[in-house]
Design an enzyme around this catalytic site. Sequence first.
Site, PDB file in Angstrom:
ATOM      1  N   SER A  49     -23.261  60.886 -49.961  1.00 17.45           N
ATOM      2  CA  SER A  49     -23.551  62.241 -50.447  1.00 17.45           C
ATOM      3  C   SER A  49     -24.781  62.742 -49.692  1.00 17.45           C
ATOM      4  O   SER A  49     -25.524  61.939 -49.115  1.00 17.45           O
ATOM      5  CB  SER A  49     -23.828  62.219 -51.952  1.00 17.45           C
ATOM      6  OG  SER A  49     -25.047  61.533 -52.195  1.00 17.45           O
ATOM      7  N   ASP A  84     -19.764  62.885 -47.950  1.00 11.92           N
ATOM      8  CA  ASP A  84     -19.110  63.261 -49.212  1.00 11.92           C
ATOM      9  C   ASP A  84     -19.679  64.603 -49.687  1.00 11.92           C
ATOM     10  O   ASP A  84     -20.889  64.743 -49.819  1.00 11.92           O
ATOM     11  CB  ASP A  84     -19.404  62.140 -50.229  1.00 11.92           C
ATOM     12  CG  ASP A  84     -18.602  62.263 -51.505  1.00 11.92           C
ATOM     13  OD1 ASP A  84     -17.513  62.854 -51.472  1.00 11.92           O
ATOM     14  OD2 ASP A  84     -19.081  61.741 -52.536  1.00 11.92           O
ATOM     15  N   ASP A 105     -17.249  70.694 -48.171  1.00 14.67           N
ATOM     16  CA  ASP A 105     -16.859  71.195 -49.490  1.00 14.67           C
ATOM     17  C   ASP A 105     -17.209  72.675 -49.591  1.00 14.67           C
ATOM     18  O   ASP A 105     -18.318  73.049 -49.953  1.00 14.67           O
ATOM     19  CB  ASP A 105     -17.576  70.391 -50.578  1.00 14.67           C
ATOM     20  CG  ASP A 105     -17.212  70.868 -51.978  1.00 14.67           C
ATOM     21  OD1 ASP A 105     -16.469  71.861 -52.106  1.00 14.67           O
ATOM     22  OD2 ASP A 105     -17.681  70.245 -52.945  1.00 14.67           O
ATOM     23  N   GLU A 135     -11.986  70.967 -49.379  1.00 16.64           N
ATOM     24  CA  GLU A 135     -11.739  71.014 -50.830  1.00 16.64           C
ATOM     25  C   GLU A 135     -11.336  72.399 -51.313  1.00 16.64           C
ATOM     26  O   GLU A 135     -11.857  73.412 -50.864  1.00 16.64           O
ATOM     27  CB  GLU A 135     -12.994  70.551 -51.583  1.00 16.64           C
ATOM     28  CG  GLU A 135     -12.818  70.631 -53.094  1.00 16.64           C
ATOM     29  CD  GLU A 135     -13.910  69.923 -53.885  1.00 16.64           C
ATOM     30  OE1 GLU A 135     -14.440  68.899 -53.405  1.00 16.64           O
ATOM     31  OE2 GLU A 135     -14.214  70.403 -54.987  1.00 16.64           O
ATOM     32  N   HIS A 177     -16.545  64.345 -61.815  1.00 18.53           N
ATOM     33  CA  HIS A 177     -17.454  63.275 -61.406  1.00 18.53           C
ATOM     34  C   HIS A 177     -18.140  62.695 -62.644  1.00 18.53           C
ATOM     35  O   HIS A 177     -18.368  63.403 -63.616  1.00 18.53           O
ATOM     36  CB  HIS A 177     -18.540  63.829 -60.472  1.00 18.53           C
ATOM     37  CG  HIS A 177     -18.026  64.204 -59.120  1.00 18.53           C
ATOM     38  ND1 HIS A 177     -18.227  65.441 -58.562  1.00 18.53           N
ATOM     39  CD2 HIS A 177     -17.313  63.495 -58.208  1.00 18.53           C
ATOM     40  CE1 HIS A 177     -17.672  65.478 -57.355  1.00 18.53           C
ATOM     41  NE2 HIS A 177     -17.110  64.311 -57.116  1.00 18.53           N
ATOM     42  N   HIS A 207     -10.996  62.806 -56.308  1.00 18.54           N
ATOM     43  CA  HIS A 207     -12.420  62.553 -56.582  1.00 18.54           C
ATOM     44  C   HIS A 207     -12.563  62.111 -58.034  1.00 18.54           C
ATOM     45  O   HIS A 207     -11.631  62.195 -58.824  1.00 18.54           O
ATOM     46  CB  HIS A 207     -13.228  63.828 -56.322  1.00 18.54           C
ATOM     47  CG  HIS A 207     -13.477  64.092 -54.875  1.00 18.54           C
ATOM     48  ND1 HIS A 207     -14.720  63.976 -54.302  1.00 18.54           N
ATOM     49  CD2 HIS A 207     -12.634  64.432 -53.875  1.00 18.54           C
ATOM     50  CE1 HIS A 207     -14.629  64.243 -53.012  1.00 18.54           C
ATOM     51  NE2 HIS A 207     -13.369  64.530 -52.722  1.00 18.54           N
ATOM     52  N   GLY A 209     -13.071  59.102 -59.378  1.00 19.70           N
ATOM     53  CA  GLY A 209     -12.220  57.945 -59.688  1.00 19.70           C
ATOM     54  C   GLY A 209     -12.695  57.104 -60.863  1.00 19.70           C
ATOM     55  O   GLY A 209     -11.907  56.404 -61.497  1.00 19.70           O
ATOM     56  N   VAL A 230     -14.821  56.628 -55.628  1.00 17.63           N
ATOM     57  CA  VAL A 230     -15.464  55.956 -56.761  1.00 17.63           C
ATOM     58  C   VAL A 230     -16.961  55.853 -56.476  1.00 17.63           C
ATOM     59  O   VAL A 230     -17.365  55.359 -55.426  1.00 17.63           O
ATOM     60  CB  VAL A 230     -14.877  54.536 -56.967  1.00 17.63           C
ATOM     61  CG1 VAL A 230     -15.604  53.810 -58.098  1.00 17.63           C
ATOM     62  CG2 VAL A 230     -13.378  54.600 -57.257  1.00 17.63           C
ATOM     63  N   ASN A 231     -17.744  56.317 -57.403  1.00 16.21           N
ATOM     64  CA  ASN A 231     -19.192  56.237 -57.253  1.00 16.21           C
ATOM     65  C   ASN A 231     -19.852  55.686 -58.521  1.00 16.21           C
ATOM     66  O   ASN A 231     -20.429  54.596 -58.510  1.00 16.21           O
ATOM     67  CB  ASN A 231     -19.749  57.636 -56.918  1.00 16.21           C
ATOM     68  CG  ASN A 231     -21.243  57.617 -56.655  1.00 16.21           C
ATOM     69  OD1 ASN A 231     -21.832  56.575 -56.435  1.00 16.21           O
ATOM     70  ND2 ASN A 231     -21.869  58.781 -56.675  1.00 16.21           N
TER      71      ASN A 231
HETATM   72  P1  13P Z   1     -17.227  59.178 -59.715  1.00 19.39           P
HETATM   73  O1  13P Z   1     -18.724  59.096 -59.662  1.00 19.39           O
HETATM   74  O2  13P Z   1     -16.757  59.840 -60.966  1.00 19.39           O
HETATM   75  O3  13P Z   1     -16.582  57.872 -59.478  1.00 19.39           O
HETATM   76  O4  13P Z   1     -16.798  60.169 -58.542  1.00 19.39           O
HETATM   77  C1  13P Z   1     -16.995  59.811 -57.212  1.00 19.39           C
HETATM   78  C2  13P Z   1     -16.657  60.909 -56.271  1.00 19.39           C
HETATM   79  O5  13P Z   1     -15.729  61.666 -56.474  1.00 19.39           O
HETATM   80  C3  13P Z   1     -17.449  61.044 -55.045  1.00 19.39           C
HETATM   81  O6  13P Z   1     -17.184  62.221 -54.371  1.00 19.39           O
END
Ligand code: 13P
Length: 287
Positions: A49, A84, A105, A135, A177, A207, A209, A230-231
């Site tokens: 990011s 990202d 984005d 996006e 997110h 996004h 996830g 996934v973050n």
């Molecule tokens: P989460 O933090 O909900 O897993 O989302 C991650 C994401 O979409 C990064 O762009």
Amino acid sequence: MLVNAKDMLNKAKAEGYAVGAFNINNLEWTKAILTAAQESASPVILGVSEGAGKYMTGYKTVAAMVKAMVEELGITVPVALHLDHGSYEGTKRCIEAGFTSVMFDGSHYPIEENVAKTAELVELAHSLGISIEAEVGSIGGEEDGVAGRGEVADAQQCKMIADLGIDMLAAGIGNIHGKYPANWHGLDFDALEKIKQATEGMPLVLHGGTGIPRDMIKKSISLGVAKINVNTECQLSFAEATRKYIEEGKDLQGKGYDPRKLLAPGFEAIKATVKEKMELFGSVGKA
Ligand code: 13P
């Protein structure tokens, strides 16, 4: 091996699985995700990011670290280094810094402006062999200061953006997110079906996830999702393992305060979470 994301996503779409895109924050995160991918023989995307890029002192630092780490660890699975939720300026800076993939984005712009800016960045990225994600219909929740209202994308607008020659499309379908609230309505599969039909052949990106139930993940993949981000889940795993280590007083035993020991449980926890996701997404053994 550091590559762009185009071939890995086209292969995933054709073979019916998804490649995980996991956000990195520092050396431990990067090493954990690369090691998990190599041990799982899975392709992987490292997401950065703009906030995390700044935290790591800049995109050049990130690109140099990832490039060197892939080499020093002997990583042979395909790895893409991907921006990202990039702004227009941030996308250009990552292209210059040596990223192999970027996301612009433009979902918060009026569609005409999103189209114009995406078109310009597609040309720039492709002239250098870099893959590009765009996006339509913003993702809900907040990530590193980038907030979205969680719109469901319009299929015709998705087609307009897909026709610009992007390599992957993030389309909002009720995903957000961060953690999902208890009253979340779930993913809008009717919308996903329409988007799939309107953008036939385009690898779609899911996004948010973290916390999406397994059956919804599987159904999304069957409807053309080839990249899942996934973050938060890795952050939660890391925090939980680190808290446990400290609460058990391990940092006070022997040289338990050594950062290499202190950060080890969190590192292992990220690795385990990433491996679990790769299994769920079906990318294990696909490298
Ligand atoms: P989460 O933090 O909900 O897993 O989302 C991650 C994401 O979409 C990064 O762009």
